[in-house]
Design a protein around this motif. Sequence first.
Motif, short mmCIF file in Angstrom:
data_model
loop_
_atom_site.label_atom_id
_atom_site.label_comp_id
_atom_site.label_asym_id
_atom_site.label_seq_id
_atom_site.Cartn_x
_atom_site.Cartn_y
_atom_site.Cartn_z
N TYR A 67 -59.77 -11.41 57.66
CA TYR A 67 -59.26 -12.78 57.81
C TYR A 67 -57.92 -12.90 57.09
O TYR A 67 -57.80 -12.46 55.95
CB TYR A 67 -60.23 -13.79 57.18
CG TYR A 67 -61.66 -13.69 57.69
CD1 TYR A 67 -62.08 -14.44 58.79
CD2 TYR A 67 -62.57 -12.84 57.07
CE1 TYR A 67 -63.38 -14.35 59.26
CE2 TYR A 67 -63.88 -12.74 57.54
CZ TYR A 67 -64.27 -13.50 58.62
OH TYR A 67 -65.56 -13.40 59.08
N CYS A 88 -56.13 -15.17 55.11
CA CYS A 88 -56.44 -16.41 54.39
C CYS A 88 -55.19 -17.02 53.76
O CYS A 88 -54.21 -16.33 53.50
CB CYS A 88 -57.44 -16.11 53.27
SG CYS A 88 -59.02 -15.56 53.89
N LEU A 97 -59.28 -19.22 48.46
CA LEU A 97 -58.72 -18.70 49.69
C LEU A 97 -59.34 -19.42 50.87
O LEU A 97 -60.57 -19.43 51.03
CB LEU A 97 -59.05 -17.20 49.82
CG LEU A 97 -58.54 -16.30 48.68
CD1 LEU A 97 -59.21 -14.94 48.74
CD2 LEU A 97 -57.03 -16.15 48.79
N GLU A 98 -58.50 -20.04 51.68
CA GLU A 98 -59.03 -20.72 52.87
C GLU A 98 -58.90 -19.84 54.09
O GLU A 98 -57.84 -19.24 54.33
CB GLU A 98 -58.31 -22.05 53.06
CG GLU A 98 -58.98 -23.09 52.18
CD GLU A 98 -58.53 -24.51 52.46
OE1 GLU A 98 -58.67 -25.32 51.53
OE2 GLU A 98 -58.03 -24.79 53.57
N LEU A 99 -59.98 -19.75 54.84
CA LEU A 99 -59.98 -18.91 56.03
C LEU A 99 -59.18 -19.60 57.13
O LEU A 99 -59.01 -20.83 57.10
CB LEU A 99 -61.42 -18.68 56.52
CG LEU A 99 -62.15 -17.49 55.88
CD1 LEU A 99 -62.45 -17.74 54.42
CD2 LEU A 99 -63.43 -17.17 56.63
N ASN A 135 -65.77 -21.82 54.86
CA ASN A 135 -64.36 -21.84 55.27
C ASN A 135 -63.41 -21.50 54.13
O ASN A 135 -62.23 -21.32 54.34
CB ASN A 135 -63.97 -23.22 55.80
CG ASN A 135 -64.99 -23.72 56.79
OD1 ASN A 135 -65.77 -24.61 56.48
ND2 ASN A 135 -65.01 -23.11 57.95
N ALA A 136 -63.97 -21.46 52.92
CA ALA A 136 -63.11 -21.12 51.78
C ALA A 136 -63.96 -20.42 50.73
O ALA A 136 -65.11 -20.79 50.51
CB ALA A 136 -62.52 -22.39 51.18
N LYS A 173 -50.17 -16.01 52.00
CA LYS A 173 -51.27 -15.50 52.83
C LYS A 173 -51.81 -14.20 52.20
O LYS A 173 -51.04 -13.42 51.64
CB LYS A 173 -50.77 -15.17 54.25
CG LYS A 173 -50.18 -16.37 54.98
CD LYS A 173 -51.25 -17.23 55.58
CE LYS A 173 -50.65 -18.36 56.39
NZ LYS A 173 -51.61 -19.41 56.70
#
Length: 366
Positions: A131, A133, A150-152, A194-195, A221
């Motif tokens: 991913y 992120c 970290l957000e996906l 999601n995170a 990122k």
Amino acid sequence: MDNILTTIVAMSSITGILAFLLSIANKTIANYGEKKLTINEDKELTVDGGDSLLSTLIENEIFIPSACGGKGSCGYCKVKVLDGGGQFLATEKGYVSEEEREKGVRLSCQCKVKEDMRIAIPEELFNVKQYLCTVTEIENLTDKIKRIRLELPEGSELDYKPGQYVQILTPVYKESDEEVYRAYSITTPPSSKNAVELFIGYIPEGICTTYIHKYLKEGDKLNVIGPFGDFQYIHSDKEMILAAIGTGMSPIMSILRHMKENNINRKVTFFFGARTRPDMYMMDILQELEKEMDNFTLITCLSRPTESCSWRGEVGRVTNLIEKFVENGDNKEAYLCGNPPMIDSVVKILLDKGFKEEDILYDKFE
Ligand code: FES
């Protein structure tokens, strides 16, 4: 003088010719053409031969755990090779036991795909994905440990168990000219799909930790691969003993948060050790959990308290806490996370107290 110059010119020419011949050899001899890679007897891939099995699998988006970037120094990348793969190498000896070797276990970063191969990997590795992120939060927890969130990517979800880890792919940056994977345990509960959050300790000259501590900014990122790991919360009614030092708190935090969210009321004691007061972190969150969870007790210790710590709690190591507070292993389960000496010492104490080997789970980090 003339003689010295002639010798230097001659040696340089020989070195140059050898390098040239080697590069020709690499381009010709190392061209193994296409090979067939059969996985778990039901998945067949056509791959370019010549590369390591680990790289070949990654190339095909099958992610095998790896914490050393394929250098043969972590022992994470084990795969069962049923056919092909060439000779077992000396570099694999330290990580693959005799018993595993007899079953065909190899370090996938060390064996090359030079012929058709048949391999077996755990089915769950097909669920491991990469991913890209976004780093949404960075916080200093101590002067050596950072929390990063970290957000996906939108619409992506990471399906993990409490205790598991992800790998960060560190990019090339000012102080490193190679991309490396490093493993970090997830601290959030699995409901946070999601995170994810990680606690990352600074290791001098560590490629990934230097990048995260000195260069990473909010909004950047990061490539994250996961989930991995057999160190997972087990559903049972046994009393739980949790023990960690430093960033070993990470998977324990995920386990405790999962238990709190799901009203799991097992008796649980968390033993956490640090050197000095400023090295203690997340204490407010843990004390909050202690208030909210009826059967949870937090016991901490400092190994090197100074006067400025004004410490009135336990002094010593986590091992001393286990000796002092854990009576026996009756109907108990232990989850340990820390460096190898800490884990080895705690395991020994628990076994002496009557814990069954299968009831001691641990995650050793270097
Ligand atoms: S990737 Fe570390 S030993 Fe193979």
